[in-house]
Motif scaffolding. Structure first.
Motif, PDB file in Angstrom:
ATOM      1  N   ARG A 122       0.847  -1.192   0.000  1.00 16.94           N
ATOM      2  CA  ARG A 122       0.000   0.000   0.000  1.00 16.94           C
ATOM      3  C   ARG A 122       0.886   1.247   0.000  1.00 16.94           C
ATOM      4  O   ARG A 122       2.084   1.165   0.248  1.00 16.94           O
ATOM      5  CB  ARG A 122      -0.909   0.003   1.236  1.00 16.94           C
ATOM      6  CG  ARG A 122      -1.945  -1.088   1.202  1.00 16.94           C
ATOM      7  CD  ARG A 122      -2.691  -1.235   2.503  1.00 16.94           C
ATOM      8  NE  ARG A 122      -1.890  -1.903   3.526  1.00 16.94           N
ATOM      9  CZ  ARG A 122      -1.667  -3.202   3.547  1.00 16.94           C
ATOM     10  NH1 ARG A 122      -2.141  -3.990   2.599  1.00 16.94           N
ATOM     11  NH2 ARG A 122      -0.943  -3.748   4.500  1.00 16.94           N
ATOM     12  N   THR A 123       0.295   2.394  -0.247  1.00 12.49           N
ATOM     13  CA  THR A 123       1.064   3.625  -0.233  1.00 12.49           C
ATOM     14  C   THR A 123       1.381   4.037   1.203  1.00 12.49           C
ATOM     15  O   THR A 123       0.754   3.560   2.154  1.00 12.49           O
ATOM     16  CB  THR A 123       0.307   4.777  -0.910  1.00 12.49           C
ATOM     17  OG1 THR A 123      -0.820   5.132  -0.093  1.00 12.49           O
ATOM     18  CG2 THR A 123      -0.156   4.385  -2.307  1.00 12.49           C
ATOM     19  N   HIS A 142       0.631   6.665   2.610  1.00 11.93           N
ATOM     20  CA  HIS A 142      -0.527   7.326   3.213  1.00 11.93           C
ATOM     21  C   HIS A 142      -1.376   6.305   3.975  1.00 11.93           C
ATOM     22  O   HIS A 142      -1.822   6.562   5.103  1.00 11.93           O
ATOM     23  CB  HIS A 142      -1.372   8.005   2.137  1.00 11.93           C
ATOM     24  CG  HIS A 142      -0.596   8.916   1.243  1.00 11.93           C
ATOM     25  ND1 HIS A 142      -0.135  10.142   1.666  1.00 11.93           N
ATOM     26  CD2 HIS A 142      -0.164   8.766  -0.041  1.00 11.93           C
ATOM     27  CE1 HIS A 142       0.529  10.720   0.676  1.00 11.93           C
ATOM     28  NE2 HIS A 142       0.518   9.911  -0.364  1.00 11.93           N
ATOM     29  N   SER A 143      -1.614   5.155   3.356  1.00 15.05           N
ATOM     30  CA  SER A 143      -2.393   4.108   3.992  1.00 15.05           C
ATOM     31  C   SER A 143      -1.641   3.505   5.175  1.00 15.05           C
ATOM     32  O   SER A 143      -2.241   3.215   6.212  1.00 15.05           O
ATOM     33  CB  SER A 143      -2.717   3.010   2.970  1.00 15.05           C
ATOM     34  OG  SER A 143      -3.463   1.970   3.557  1.00 15.05           O
ATOM     35  N   ASP A 190      -5.865   1.969  -2.282  1.00 12.15           N
ATOM     36  CA  ASP A 190      -5.170   3.261  -2.404  1.00 12.15           C
ATOM     37  C   ASP A 190      -4.115   3.260  -3.498  1.00 12.15           C
ATOM     38  O   ASP A 190      -3.740   4.319  -4.000  1.00 12.15           O
ATOM     39  CB  ASP A 190      -4.547   3.663  -1.069  1.00 12.15           C
ATOM     40  CG  ASP A 190      -3.427   2.738  -0.635  1.00 12.15           C
ATOM     41  OD1 ASP A 190      -3.655   1.518  -0.579  1.00 12.15           O
ATOM     42  OD2 ASP A 190      -2.322   3.236  -0.343  1.00 12.15           O
ATOM     43  N   ILE A 232      -4.805   6.939  -4.816  1.00 11.31           N
ATOM     44  CA  ILE A 232      -3.952   8.036  -4.355  1.00 11.31           C
ATOM     45  C   ILE A 232      -2.738   8.125  -5.274  1.00 11.31           C
ATOM     46  O   ILE A 232      -1.763   7.379  -5.116  1.00 11.31           O
ATOM     47  CB  ILE A 232      -3.514   7.832  -2.888  1.00 11.31           C
ATOM     48  CG1 ILE A 232      -4.729   7.658  -1.983  1.00 11.31           C
ATOM     49  CG2 ILE A 232      -2.666   9.005  -2.410  1.00 11.31           C
ATOM     50  CD1 ILE A 232      -4.391   7.352  -0.542  1.00 11.31           C
TER      51      ILE A 232
END
Length: 293
Positions: A58-59, A61-62, A110, A114
């Motif tokens: 995941r990114t 951010h996640s 994401d 994102i």
């Protein structure tokens, strides 16, 4: 010979940067390890920089959102380098085509939602069913608690026959979610490669995630020689082999994925068992510790 230590503070003085793994070192998927958090806070309090380097598909951010939910204090780290971010770049640049079959759970959404500003001008990725796909992006099983890689053999045979390339967003074979061991994208990628499929990987131990970490540090105006960096992790085929390939020192956390190999006391591994096993695996971490603290 690997030096067995009792705390990070014993050996941290020569290092300016930590590349610290998450799962198995800082948390178990459900809860943080307080002593590990305190060790990172102490390192930063003395002027060090902590990059949380994770094979999460995941990114960042996640990843940060989940760490916030778990209660990780902001003063325990400086940045996050996630395998998902490195994979996303390749995906958006068309490394496996524009029509992709996403093999993975919904929590990895994401990666598609994102998009970094500097990649906004790339043509869109279209997610399609396997029979329409030009390539595969793998973030894990659809149902990681009930499926195994073998459940995908038939679909992988079809994909391999058509020459589909797989982008693997997490090279880990497995992680421990609390007391339950679950398969990761790396286990699926391993099977696909064994069947003759082409796989590109982006997390530890492969170079893209280390390039990402260096670029993140550079954005902060920081640059370090390899001997100023210490990698911390419990994954021998990811964290330790990756550190060796990058020419940086490693601290092997024995109480994670390999905990059962080194005696009954997870926090105090048996030195003899540890040395013999590392030698048999041709692994050479500079340090080892039962639990990060």
């Amino acid at each position: 010979m690997t030096q067995l230590i009792a705390s990070l503070a014993e050996i941290s003085a020569p290092y300016d940067v930590l590349y610290c793994d998450l799962w198995g070192c800082l948390h178990n998927g459900k809860a943080l390890f307080p002593e590990a958090v305190a060790a990172l806070q102490a390192f930063r309090a003395k002027g060090g920089t902590v990059v949380l380097m994770t094979n999460a598909p995941r990114t960042r951010h996640s990843v940060k959102k989940r760490l916030d939910q778990m209660g990780l204090p902001e003063d325990a780290y400086d940045a996050i380098a996630a395998s998902g971010d490195a994979t996303q770049v390749a995906m958006l640049q068309g490394a496996a085509g524009r029509k992709l079959w996403h093999l993975g759970p919904g929590k990895d959404e994401d990666l598609f939602a994102i998009i970094p500003d500097w990649l906004q001008d790339q043509p869109p990725i279209e997610r399609v069913e396997l029979d329409e796909a030009e390539g595969i992006i793998c973030t894990g099983p659809f149902d990681e608690f009930n499926e195994t890689p073998e459940d995908y053999r038939g679909r992988f045979l079809s994909a391999k026959t058509r020459g589909l390339k797989m982008l693997c967003a997490n090279p880990d074979l497995m992680v421990d979610f609390g007391e339950t061991r679950i398969p990761c994208a790396g286990a699926l990628a391993e099977l696909y490669a064994e069947m003759g499929g082409e796989v590109l990987q982006f997390g530890k131990p492969f170079p893209p995630i280390y390039d990402l970490a260096r670029s993140i540090l550079a954005e902060k105006g920081l640059s370090y020689e390899p001997d100023a960096v210490l990698a911390i992790g419990d994954g021998v085929r990811t964290d330790i082999r990756g550190a060796q390939a990058e020419g940086i020192d490693a601290l092997f956390v024995t109480g994670g994925l390999e905990a059962t190999r080194f005696g009954a006391d997870v926090a105090a591994p048996d030195a003899g068992l540890l040395d013999s096993w590392l030698a048999s695996e041709d692994l050479h971490p500079r340090y080892a510790i039962g639990r990060l603290r």
